[in-house]
Design a protein around this motif. Structure first.
Motif, PDB file in Angstrom:
ATOM      1  N   ASP A   1      12.486   0.965   6.376  1.00  0.00           N
ATOM      2  CA  ASP A   1      11.262   0.514   6.926  1.00  0.00           C
ATOM      3  C   ASP A   1      10.148   0.764   6.510  1.00  0.00           C
ATOM      4  OD1 ASP A   1       9.886   0.103   9.797  1.00  0.00           O
ATOM      5  OD2 ASP A   1       9.532   2.280   9.771  1.00  0.00           O
ATOM      6  N   LEU A   2      10.061   1.914   5.864  1.00  0.00           N
ATOM      7  CA  LEU A   2       8.857   2.418   4.811  1.00  0.00           C
ATOM      8  C   LEU A   2       8.619   1.380   3.781  1.00  0.00           C
ATOM      9  CD1 LEU A   2       9.161   6.077   4.577  1.00  0.00           C
ATOM     10  CD2 LEU A   2       7.684   4.818   6.052  1.00  0.00           C
ATOM     11  N   ILE A   3       9.480   0.704   3.144  1.00  0.00           N
ATOM     12  CA  ILE A   3       9.630  -0.022   2.198  1.00  0.00           C
ATOM     13  C   ILE A   3       8.842  -1.388   2.920  1.00  0.00           C
ATOM     14  CG2 ILE A   3      10.547  -1.632   0.608  1.00  0.00           C
ATOM     15  CD1 ILE A   3      12.616   0.507   0.263  1.00  0.00           C
ATOM     16  N   GLU A   4       9.373  -1.892   3.807  1.00  0.00           N
ATOM     17  CA  GLU A   4       8.771  -2.972   4.453  1.00  0.00           C
ATOM     18  C   GLU A   4       7.294  -2.806   5.008  1.00  0.00           C
ATOM     19  OE1 GLU A   4      11.379  -4.244   7.903  1.00  0.00           O
ATOM     20  OE2 GLU A   4      12.952  -4.411   6.654  1.00  0.00           O
ATOM     21  N   ARG A   5       6.952  -1.475   5.720  1.00  0.00           N
ATOM     22  CA  ARG A   5       5.883  -1.205   5.945  1.00  0.00           C
ATOM     23  C   ARG A   5       4.584  -1.143   4.690  1.00  0.00           C
ATOM     24  NH1 ARG A   5       5.012   1.621  11.106  1.00  0.00           N
ATOM     25  NH2 ARG A   5       6.962   1.683  12.236  1.00  0.00           N
ATOM     26  N   SER A   6       5.011  -0.891   3.625  1.00  0.00           N
ATOM     27  CA  SER A   6       4.170  -0.720   2.662  1.00  0.00           C
ATOM     28  C   SER A   6       3.848  -2.114   2.018  1.00  0.00           C
ATOM     29  CB  SER A   6       4.908   0.088   1.303  1.00  0.00           C
ATOM     30  OG  SER A   6       6.086  -0.608   0.747  1.00  0.00           O
ATOM     31  N   GLY A   7       4.677  -3.090   2.213  1.00  0.00           N
ATOM     32  CA  GLY A   7       4.457  -4.270   1.585  1.00  0.00           C
ATOM     33  C   GLY A   7       4.816  -4.328   0.004  1.00  0.00           C
ATOM     34  N   LEU A   8       5.242  -3.322  -0.470  1.00  0.00           N
ATOM     35  CA  LEU A   8       5.423  -2.944  -2.163  1.00  0.00           C
ATOM     36  C   LEU A   8       7.040  -3.627  -2.405  1.00  0.00           C
ATOM     37  CD1 LEU A   8       4.034   0.268  -2.344  1.00  0.00           C
ATOM     38  CD2 LEU A   8       2.815  -1.801  -3.145  1.00  0.00           C
ATOM     39  N   ALA A   9       7.004  -4.472  -3.290  1.00  0.00           N
ATOM     40  CA  ALA A   9       8.400  -5.106  -3.702  1.00  0.00           C
ATOM     41  C   ALA A   9       9.074  -4.218  -4.679  1.00  0.00           C
ATOM     42  CB  ALA A   9       8.034  -6.477  -4.358  1.00  0.00           C
ATOM     43  N   ASP A  10       8.152  -3.424  -5.664  1.00  0.00           N
ATOM     44  CA  ASP A  10       8.519  -2.565  -6.645  1.00  0.00           C
ATOM     45  C   ASP A  10       7.601  -1.338  -6.417  1.00  0.00           C
ATOM     46  OD1 ASP A  10      10.200  -4.654  -7.963  1.00  0.00           O
ATOM     47  OD2 ASP A  10       8.213  -5.403  -8.769  1.00  0.00           O
ATOM     48  N   CYS A  11       8.453  -0.275  -6.118  1.00  0.00           N
ATOM     49  CA  CYS A  11       7.985   0.990  -5.820  1.00  0.00           C
ATOM     50  C   CYS A  11       8.619   2.051  -6.119  1.00  0.00           C
ATOM     51  CB  CYS A  11       7.415   0.936  -4.426  1.00  0.00           C
ATOM     52  SG  CYS A  11       8.803   0.536  -2.953  1.00  0.00           S
TER      53      CYS A  11
ATOM     54  N   SER B   1      12.659  19.678   8.042  1.00  0.00           N
ATOM     55  CA  SER B   1      11.320  18.894   8.005  1.00  0.00           C
ATOM     56  C   SER B   1      11.763  17.861   6.655  1.00  0.00           C
ATOM     57  CB  SER B   1      10.261  19.642   7.536  1.00  0.00           C
ATOM     58  OG  SER B   1       9.078  18.632   7.567  1.00  0.00           O
ATOM     59  N   ILE B   2      11.790  16.530   7.167  1.00  0.00           N
ATOM     60  CA  ILE B   2      11.803  15.253   6.261  1.00  0.00           C
ATOM     61  C   ILE B   2      10.528  14.885   6.066  1.00  0.00           C
ATOM     62  CG2 ILE B   2      12.943  13.307   5.933  1.00  0.00           C
ATOM     63  CD1 ILE B   2      15.010  15.131   5.819  1.00  0.00           C
ATOM     64  N   SER B   3      10.175  14.541   4.827  1.00  0.00           N
ATOM     65  CA  SER B   3       8.994  13.757   4.515  1.00  0.00           C
ATOM     66  C   SER B   3       9.166  12.666   3.397  1.00  0.00           C
ATOM     67  CB  SER B   3       7.925  14.735   3.953  1.00  0.00           C
ATOM     68  OG  SER B   3       8.097  15.220   2.721  1.00  0.00           O
ATOM     69  N   MET B   4       8.527  11.815   3.325  1.00  0.00           N
ATOM     70  CA  MET B   4       8.695  10.816   2.097  1.00  0.00           C
ATOM     71  C   MET B   4       7.224   9.903   1.843  1.00  0.00           C
ATOM     72  SD  MET B   4      12.196   8.325   3.623  1.00  0.00           S
ATOM     73  CE  MET B   4      13.440   9.126   4.473  1.00  0.00           C
ATOM     74  N   THR B   5       7.357   9.600   0.512  1.00  0.00           N
ATOM     75  CA  THR B   5       6.246   8.920   0.343  1.00  0.00           C
ATOM     76  C   THR B   5       6.679   7.568  -0.445  1.00  0.00           C
ATOM     77  OG1 THR B   5       6.018   9.783  -1.820  1.00  0.00           O
ATOM     78  CG2 THR B   5       4.626  10.511  -0.184  1.00  0.00           C
ATOM     79  N   VAL B   6       6.192   6.298  -0.182  1.00  0.00           N
ATOM     80  CA  VAL B   6       6.324   5.251  -1.013  1.00  0.00           C
ATOM     81  C   VAL B   6       5.079   4.648  -1.710  1.00  0.00           C
ATOM     82  CG1 VAL B   6       6.944   2.834  -0.509  1.00  0.00           C
ATOM     83  CG2 VAL B   6       7.931   4.454   0.777  1.00  0.00           C
TER      84      VAL B   6
ATOM     85  N   GLN C   1       6.815  10.492  11.840  1.00  0.00           N
ATOM     86  CA  GLN C   1       5.526   9.762  11.914  1.00  0.00           C
ATOM     87  C   GLN C   1       5.252   9.069  10.692  1.00  0.00           C
ATOM     88  OE1 GLN C   1       2.786  12.974  13.225  1.00  0.00           O
ATOM     89  NE2 GLN C   1       2.940  11.853  15.235  1.00  0.00           N
ATOM     90  N   VAL C   2       4.869   7.740  10.703  1.00  0.00           N
ATOM     91  CA  VAL C   2       4.307   7.152   9.335  1.00  0.00           C
ATOM     92  C   VAL C   2       2.802   7.351   9.439  1.00  0.00           C
ATOM     93  CG1 VAL C   2       4.004   4.979   8.383  1.00  0.00           C
ATOM     94  CG2 VAL C   2       5.983   5.323   9.936  1.00  0.00           C
ATOM     95  N   ILE C   3       2.673   8.027   8.360  1.00  0.00           N
ATOM     96  CA  ILE C   3       1.223   8.490   7.988  1.00  0.00           C
ATOM     97  C   ILE C   3       0.539   7.865   6.438  1.00  0.00           C
ATOM     98  CG2 ILE C   3       1.629  10.488   8.959  1.00  0.00           C
ATOM     99  CD1 ILE C   3       1.683  12.030   6.436  1.00  0.00           C
TER     100      ILE C   3
ATOM    101  N   MET D   1       0.674  -1.301   0.072  1.00  0.00           N
ATOM    102  CA  MET D   1       0.067   0.057   0.214  1.00  0.00           C
ATOM    103  C   MET D   1       1.035   1.197   0.007  1.00  0.00           C
ATOM    104  SD  MET D   1      -1.180   0.236   3.801  1.00  0.00           S
ATOM    105  CE  MET D   1       0.027   0.044   5.302  1.00  0.00           C
ATOM    106  N   ALA D   2       0.353   2.442  -0.695  1.00  0.00           N
ATOM    107  CA  ALA D   2       1.071   3.700  -0.429  1.00  0.00           C
ATOM    108  C   ALA D   2       0.970   4.356   0.943  1.00  0.00           C
ATOM    109  CB  ALA D   2       0.298   4.632  -1.364  1.00  0.00           C
ATOM    110  N   ILE D   3       2.244   4.520   1.510  1.00  0.00           N
ATOM    111  CA  ILE D   3       2.292   5.222   2.650  1.00  0.00           C
ATOM    112  C   ILE D   3       3.357   6.317   2.688  1.00  0.00           C
ATOM    113  CG2 ILE D   3       1.916   3.117   4.173  1.00  0.00           C
ATOM    114  CD1 ILE D   3       4.805   2.877   4.506  1.00  0.00           C
ATOM    115  N   GLY D   4       3.262   7.286   3.822  1.00  0.00           N
ATOM    116  CA  GLY D   4       3.909   8.364   3.867  1.00  0.00           C
ATOM    117  C   GLY D   4       4.581   8.491   5.305  1.00  0.00           C
TER     118      GLY D   4
END
Length: 276
Positions: A76-86, A109-114, A9-11, A1-4
């Protein structure tokens, strides 16, 4: 799933979490990086993080997180997303503070999306893409990967409206790069690409292609060239993290060579995918 992710904070990537006084929102006061993940592994992550920190340093942005911190958050975000290709986008801004041109004394400020891969139409790879030559109206320090992309967006949109895949920019009769890509020519068996000056983004895929060419014993020359050289090339291709390698078969609706993706372009793309 897509996460941020935002400042620890993971959002949900669709959550409305950006404060009005975020300097990235107010001024474009920040830098970003885009990393592609294949099979759960970020591709050329070291090189991407090198560029991320170089860009931050160039705009005098002090990051509280170390390289190791950012790499750990990313994994960590890659693992949480469950996405192999992202696709991973990370941004660093000068933080959250009342609007003022002077730098505030607040944490960065640091932000990311997967998010899942944005899939490109593979017919472009098979048949080749068209490009449109346009004036390079950006600032002087294009090597810094900042959030200020409006000139790039306008060029890309104009190229799209003209039926082209990409805008390729020209400054003082010298070709620089695409609005979101680097450019390579093939002439007489040699790769030619604009030098890594301050007028182009020093692309990570560009770096990989130069390295691959050395492995394949294909000569590479980094030199300035005019638009005429693009029209006269035997082959032309674009590179970027998002599109990987895409052959170009027309410029301003004029056919390049025989109008088909070239053999050297195909060979380099195959070697690139093996590396991936």
């Amino acid at each position: 799933m897509a996460i941020g992710y935002l400042n620890g904070q993971v959002i949900n990537s669709d959550d409305p979490v950006l404060p009005i006084d975020e300097r990235g929102h107010q001024f474009g006061d920040g830098v970003y990086e885009y990393i592609r993940v294949y099979g759960g592994r970020p591709f050329m992550m070291k090189e991407h993080l090198d560029r991320f920190f170089r860009s931050a340093e160039a705009i005098k942005l002090n990051l509280d997180q170390s390289r190791e911190d950012i790499e750990a958050i990313t994994k960590d975000l890659i693992e949480r997303s469950g996405l192999a290709d992202c696709d991973i986008y990370m941004q660093a801004t000068r933080g959250i503070a009342p609007r003022n041109h002077l730098f505030p004394n607040v944490p960065a400020s640091i932000s990311m999306t997967v998010k899942p891969f944005r899939m490109m139409d593979e017919t472009l790879r098979e048949e080749g893409a068209g490009i449109k030559l346009m004036p390079d109206e950006r600032w002087q320090n294009c090597w810094i990967k900042t959030l200020n992309l409006l000139p790039n967006l306008l060029a890309k949109q104009e190229a799209f409206e003209a039926g082209a895949f990409e805008a390729v920019l020209v400054r003082d009769n010298v070709v620089t790069e695409g609005s979101s890509s680097n450019l390579f020519l093939v002439k007489d068996g040699k790769l030619i690409t604009p030098p890594a000056t301050k007028h182009i983004l020093h692309g990570i895929t560009r770096m990989a292609v130069i390295d691959i060419a050395a492995e394949l014993d294909i000569p590479v020359e980094e030199k300035a060239f005019s638009p005429d050289a693009v029209f006269e090339a035997d082959e032309v291709f674009l590179t970027s993290t998002g599109i990987e390698i895409v052959p170009v078969t027309s410029v301003d609706r004029q056919t390049i060579s025989d109008g088909k993706p070239g053999e050297i372009t195909k060979k380099i793309y195959e070697a690139f995918m093996k590396r991936v």
